[in-house]
Design a protein around this motif. Sequence first.
Motif, PDB file in Angstrom:
ATOM      1  N   ALA A  38       0.831  -1.207   0.000  1.00 15.51           N
ATOM      2  CA  ALA A  38       0.000   0.000   0.000  1.00 15.51           C
ATOM      3  C   ALA A  38       0.864   1.256   0.000  1.00 15.51           C
ATOM      4  CB  ALA A  38      -0.935  -0.002   1.208  1.00 15.51           C
ATOM      5  N   ALA A  41       2.195   1.577  -3.533  1.00 18.25           N
ATOM      6  CA  ALA A  41       1.138   1.905  -4.490  1.00 18.25           C
ATOM      7  C   ALA A  41       0.661   3.348  -4.328  1.00 18.25           C
ATOM      8  CB  ALA A  41      -0.043   0.943  -4.328  1.00 18.25           C
ATOM      9  N   ASP A  42       0.617   3.821  -3.098  1.00 17.86           N
ATOM     10  CA  ASP A  42       0.158   5.193  -2.843  1.00 17.86           C
ATOM     11  C   ASP A  42       1.301   6.203  -2.884  1.00 17.86           C
ATOM     12  OD1 ASP A  42      -2.406   4.256  -2.577  1.00 17.86           O
ATOM     13  OD2 ASP A  42      -2.355   4.193  -0.390  1.00 17.86           O
ATOM     14  N   ARG A  43       2.504   5.707  -3.142  1.00 22.97           N
ATOM     15  CA  ARG A  43       3.700   6.554  -3.282  1.00 22.97           C
ATOM     16  C   ARG A  43       3.925   7.435  -2.063  1.00 22.97           C
ATOM     17  NH1 ARG A  43       4.365   7.825  -9.617  1.00 22.97           N
ATOM     18  NH2 ARG A  43       3.602   5.828 -10.343  1.00 22.97           N
ATOM     19  N   ILE A  44       3.826   6.832  -0.891  1.00 28.67           N
ATOM     20  CA  ILE A  44       4.081   7.554   0.352  1.00 28.67           C
ATOM     21  C   ILE A  44       5.583   7.722   0.502  1.00 28.67           C
ATOM     22  CG2 ILE A  44       3.866   7.465   2.867  1.00 28.67           C
ATOM     23  CD1 ILE A  44       1.270   5.870   2.431  1.00 28.67           C
ATOM     24  N   TYR A  50       1.174   9.382   7.595  1.00 28.27           N
ATOM     25  CA  TYR A  50      -0.029   8.757   7.040  1.00 28.27           C
ATOM     26  C   TYR A  50      -0.731   8.003   8.163  1.00 28.27           C
ATOM     27  CZ  TYR A  50       2.726   4.422   6.743  1.00 28.27           C
ATOM     28  OH  TYR A  50       3.488   3.331   7.033  1.00 28.27           O
TER      29      TYR A  50
END
Length: 56
Positions: A38, A41-44, A50
């Motif tokens: 995740a 995929a969310d490019r944190i 977060y």
Amino acid sequence: MWSVKDVKTLRGTTDAPCVRSHVTNDVNTAAGGELGRAVQADRILENEPYQVTIDP
């Protein structure tokens, strides 16, 4: 969500209640993998704050 509102933390004693979750290694590994996917995929970004919400 776990509720620990009735748990009292007794610092410095040996009879404090345990409020930790006990999870099998397989489940813990799967959850960590899902979190890692995740984050990618969310490019944190590193050090970017977060929030993780666990929905049963």
